[in-house]
Each structure stands twice: as structure tokens, then as C-alpha cells.
Design a protein around this motif. Structure first.
Motif, mmCIF file in Angstrom:
data_model
loop_
_atom_site.group_PDB
_atom_site.id
_atom_site.type_symbol
_atom_site.label_atom_id
_atom_site.label_comp_id
_atom_site.label_asym_id
_atom_site.label_seq_id
_atom_site.Cartn_x
_atom_site.Cartn_y
_atom_site.Cartn_z
ATOM 1 N N PHE A 37 1.299 -36.409 12.812
ATOM 2 C CA PHE A 37 0.259 -37.273 13.115
ATOM 3 C C PHE A 37 -0.594 -37.074 14.690
ATOM 4 N N PRO A 38 -1.703 -37.213 14.770
ATOM 5 C CA PRO A 38 -2.545 -36.901 15.871
ATOM 6 C C PRO A 38 -2.130 -37.543 17.106
ATOM 7 N N HIS A 39 -1.626 -38.802 17.021
ATOM 8 C CA HIS A 39 -1.416 -39.480 18.293
ATOM 9 C C HIS A 39 -0.199 -38.808 19.148
ATOM 10 N N ASN A 40 0.646 -38.147 18.437
ATOM 11 C CA ASN A 40 1.467 -37.270 19.402
ATOM 12 C C ASN A 40 1.380 -35.789 19.153
ATOM 13 N N SER A 41 1.003 -35.359 17.895
ATOM 14 C CA SER A 41 0.834 -33.700 17.787
ATOM 15 C C SER A 41 -0.443 -33.381 18.074
ATOM 16 N N ARG A 42 -1.546 -33.997 18.405
ATOM 17 C CA ARG A 42 -2.946 -33.601 18.626
ATOM 18 C C ARG A 42 -3.277 -32.435 17.641
ATOM 19 N N GLU A 43 -3.421 -31.623 18.214
ATOM 20 C CA GLU A 43 -4.102 -30.423 17.299
ATOM 21 C C GLU A 43 -3.116 -29.716 16.325
ATOM 22 N N ARG A 44 -2.152 -30.080 16.639
ATOM 23 C CA ARG A 44 -0.953 -29.713 15.468
ATOM 24 C C ARG A 44 -0.708 -30.612 14.180
ATOM 25 N N ALA A 45 -1.322 -31.544 14.207
ATOM 26 C CA ALA A 45 -1.304 -32.574 13.353
ATOM 27 C C ALA A 45 -1.537 -31.941 12.027
ATOM 28 N N ASP A 46 -0.740 -32.789 10.638
ATOM 29 C CA ASP A 46 -1.025 -32.590 9.416
ATOM 30 C C ASP A 46 -2.359 -33.252 8.808
ATOM 31 N N ILE A 47 -2.415 -34.363 9.394
ATOM 32 C CA ILE A 47 -3.563 -35.355 9.048
ATOM 33 C C ILE A 47 -4.478 -35.577 10.240
ATOM 34 N N ASN A 48 -5.696 -35.564 9.834
ATOM 35 C CA ASN A 48 -6.737 -35.949 10.767
ATOM 36 C C ASN A 48 -7.068 -37.353 10.747
ATOM 37 N N LEU A 49 -7.325 -37.927 11.915
ATOM 38 C CA LEU A 49 -7.604 -39.332 11.889
ATOM 39 C C LEU A 49 -8.733 -39.720 12.972
#
Ligand code: SAJ
Length: 412
Positions: free
Chosen positions: A142-154
Motif C-alpha cells: 500500500f502507498p503509505h509505506n511503499s509509495r510508487e511501488r504500491a500494488d494499490i493506488n489510494l
């Protein structure tokens, strides 16, 4: 990648119109709600809320099969969350509905999905949503810690439509889109561009959250200024309506209208989300809340004083809704005033509300009668204007001349 299927969580005043507009653009829309009755009503092609033209568009998209409602979330390309964010007793925001929405969609989330939070939220709520989803789906990034590598966009994209004009404003208004990363913002922008004609401007999630709260706090502070002026003008025996009209002739002055208080579920609530996160800094915003919340009490006092001169006061209370030309009685200062007047037993209370057919039990139980405008004008000796509904503007002046009038909206 195009959005073929979108799920809208929460089918209320914001979610249902959004779902219907998306469906009218040819997207398959699944609406999810926890209320069985709302789901059944929508699946019959009908609506459970009052908003101009919403019934027509919902009927059309349900008939063509583009909009469907269910109680259980199913997989989709994007999820839009439009659930309530009230406050609890001490004015702290209550995010439990967002948490429930996270629990509903987590099992069906897939890599590449977009999740948008539309609910008005305190600063940090979008990041909190990302954390909750991550706890529920440890297999996804998730983007709160994976930023641009996240699987889900939020992203957060706060709704900003005016009740009564929702279908127009949904399409015409500019939108502020704050992603938890630049690619989250971009993906959300692609979704909004499918139905928004206004500009879609991207920023970060915290700015988007505070932007929405700022819009409603701005309005609250400006209404408080008008309400405070009304108290000052009364004390100094000046007509506040004439005063404001004259001051507004200045090219840089634009004072809003005083009233019996501020109602609705947004303007009287959202400023508290700023106050609760920055209590020492938000002094003016807090004071505005106090001024506006104090106005119903002042009106009650005015009516009590006016009623004193009659042996048998018959009080016509015109309007119960929280603002003009709508049927929405929730969080309405007019309703609060009428109920308090009845509780104080100062006379017979006749309520006029052209947009409803039946009084809510909290008023009928107090002995308040719902009557037509004509009946109220005929039977009353004291008239209290609480809402500026169009119907009330045409009351003949000579009819008013024979009554004592408390006009909180500057109708006459
Ligand atoms: N009011 C006054 N005097 C005025 C204007 C309003 O007393 O001059 C009162 C109204 O009677 C009502 C209350 O304020 O009781 C709020 O009414 P409103 O028309 O200002 O706003 P809402 O609550 O219907 O909708 C607001 C809008 N926000 C802004 O205009 C900044 C809308 O765009 C938001 O989407 C909505 O809140 C929301 O959902 O947040």
C-alpha cells in the motif's frame, strides 16, 4: 487502463448521485450499502433521498443495467468511498464508517485497484485508511509505506457539491485530488476525468483533506460574522438587512446572510475537524462555531419576549428544513427552535413546512401541528420566519402587518 467497473461504497446524498453519473457514462457501477431498504429501492430504479432529477437518472441507469446495488462488495477496478464522517460527543471525528468500508472492500481488492476516499475527513485519514487496508491485506503493498511501488493506488478526492444542485455540480465543479503518491493522484484523476467537466487538480492527500475542511470553515466563519452582526444591529436598533445591503455596496465587501443558526451535516461539523487537530491555532474557527451554535438560543429568547404580550400566543413557525427549498430536516436550527418553543409551553405552535407531508415524531409528540401556510397565517398572532422557502416570500404585506413578526432570514 480504462475503468470498466467501479464500486461506490455508501449510497447516500453523495454516493448515489456519483454512482448514477458514472453509470450514465457507460461504466458498470456496483453500489454497496449497509441498508437493505436503500439497496432494494435503488434496484427497483427508485431513490431513497430527495435531490432534483436524481430519480430520473437512477431509473435510466438501473433499467439499462449499468447501475446495481448490493450489500456485499465485489471486485472492481476502482472503489469510491462516500460514507458519513460525523463527530463523537467531544467533537472528535468518528472514522468508524471509513473503517467499516475498509473492512468491506479489503477481501475483494486486487493488484492495480484504485481506492478513493470522498468522505470529508480530518487530515491524515487517507493515510489511516491505507494502514487499515494494509493490516487487512498483508499480501498487498500500500502507498503509505511503499509509495510508487504500491500494488494499490489510494487518493482523497473530497466531494464539494451543494445539496439541491448535486447533479450539476458533480460534473461542473473543479475537483481537488490528493494521492498518497504522484501516481495515485494521476490514476484517480483518470477516473474523475470520465465524468467531471471541471478541472481536476492534483496535490497530496493531506492538502486535499485540509482543503475540503477549509472550504466549509471559510463559509462557517463568514456566516458567523453575519450572525454576530445581527446581534450587534439588534442591540443598537439598526436593521441588519439594510446594513448588510449597504455595506455590500463596497467593491470588496461581501457579507453573507444572518439566519437562525447553521444547519446541515457539513458546515456545522467540518470546522471541528480542524479545531480537534490544531486546537491552539484554530481560535477564530472555533469562535465561529460558538457564535453560530448560539444563534438558535437567541431566536428562542426573541420569540419568548414577543409571545409575552399575548394572553394566548398562537405561534406560526415558517420552515423546518436546514435551508431554503429542500426537505432535509437533519441538523436543522429551525427544528431545534420549534421543538424548544413547544417544550417551554409558551403557546400553541403551528409549523409550516411545504416540503414534507408529516412531522417527525420528535415534533408531533410535543403537540406541534403541521399546517398549511394559509391556515398558519389565519390562526396565528405571532409569526416566526425560520427558513427562506420560496413559498414564504409571497405572504401579503397587509396580512403580516396585523401580526408580531420575528424574521430570522430577512424574508420580508
Ligand atoms: N446559511 C446562512 N447564511 C448564509 C448561507 C448559509 O445562515 O448566508 C446557513 C444555511 O441556512 C444552512 C447552513 O448555513 O443552515 C449551510 O448551508 P449552505 O448552503 O451554506 O451549505 P450546505 O451545508 O448545504 O453545503 C456545504 C457547501 N460548502 C460550501 O459552500 C463551502 C457544499 O459545497 C459542500 O459540498 C457541502 O457543504 C458538504 O457536503 O460539505
Amino acid at each position: 487502463m480504462a475503468f470498466e467497473k467501479v464500486s461506490v461504497i455508501g449510497l447516500g446524498y453523495i454516493g448515489l448521485p456519483t454512482a448514477a453519473v458514472l453509470a450514465s457514462r457507460g461504466i458498470d457501477v456496483v453500489g454497496v450499502d449497509v441498508t437493505e431498504k436503500a439497496v432494494e429501492t435503488i434496484n427497483r430504479g427508485e431513490v431513497h433521498i430527495v435531490e432534483p432529477d436524481l430519480d430520473i437518472i437512477v431509473k435510466a441507469v438501473v433499467t439499462t443495467g449499468k447501475l446495481r446495488a448490493t450489500m456485499v462488495a465485489e471486485p472492481a477496478d476502482a472503489f469510491m468511498i462516500a460514507v458519513p464522517t460525523p463527530f463523537v460527543d467531544d467533537h472528535q471525528p468518528d472514522l468508524s464508517y471509513i473503517r467499516q468500508a475498509a473492512e468491506a472492500i479489503a477481501p475483494v481488492l486486487e493488484k492495480g485497484n484504485l481506492v478513493v476516499l470522498e468522505s470529508t475527513s480530518p487530515v491524515g485519514a487517507t493515510e489511516q485508511l491505507s494502514c487499515w487496508l494494509a493490516e487487512l491485506r498483508p499480501d498487498l503493498h500500500f502507498p503509505h509505506n511503499s509509495r510508487e511501488r504500491a500494488d494499490i493506488n489510494l487518493a482523497h478526492c473530497p466531494e464539494r457539491v451543494l445539496p439541491g444542485h448535486v447533479l450539476h455540480e458533480l460534473v461542473a465543479n473543479d475537483r481537488v485530488i490528493g494521492g498518497l503518491s504522484p501516481s495515485c493522484s494521476e490514476r484517480a484523476r483518470e477516473l474523475y476525468k470520465t465524468f467531471v467537466r471541471g478541472e481536476c487538480i492534483t496535490t497530496d492527500a493531506r492538502t486535499a483533506e485540509l482543503c475540503k475542511l477549509t472550504e466549509n470553515a471559510y463559509r462557517d466563519v463568514n456566516i458567523a460574522f453575519a450572525n454576530e452582526l445581527s446581534l450587534i444591529a439588534d442591540k443598537l436598533k439598526v436593521n441588519v438587512w439594510e446594513l448588510i445591503e449597504l455595506a455590500n455596496r463596497h467593491p470588496r465587501v461581501n457579507i453573507l446572510n444572518p439566519g437562525p443558526g447553521v444547519g446541515g451535516h457539513c458546515i456545522a461539523v467540518d470546522p471541528w475537524f480542524i479545531v480537534s487537530s490544531a486546537p491552539e491555532q484554530a481560535r477564530l474557527i472555533r469562535m465561529a462555531r460558538d457564535v453560530n451554535d448560539g444563534k438558535p438560543g437567541y431566536v428562542i429568547q426573541q420569540v419568548e419576549e414577543a409571545a409575552d404580550q399575548f394572553k394566548r400566543p398562537v405561534i406560526a413557525c415558517l420552515g423546518l428544513a436546514f435551508k431554503a427549498d429542500i426537505d432535509d430536516l437533519r441538523e436543522s436550527p429551525a427544528l431545534e427552535i420549534v421543538a424548544e418553543l413547544a417544550q417551554q409551553n409558551i403557546g400553541r405552535i403551528l409549523a409550516v413546512e411545504p416540503n414534507i407531508n408529516q412531522l417527525p415524531p420528535q415534533l408531533s409528540d410535543l403537540g406541534i401541528e403541521l399546517v398549511s401556510l394559509e391556515e398558519a397565517m389565519e390562526a396565528s398572532n405571532l409569526v416566526v420566519a425560520l427558513v427562506d422557502h420560496s413559498e414564504f416570500k409571497s405572504v401579503p404585506k397587509p396580512q403580516l402587518a396585523s401580526k408580531v413578526v420575528v424574521d430570522t432570514r430577512g424574508l420580508w
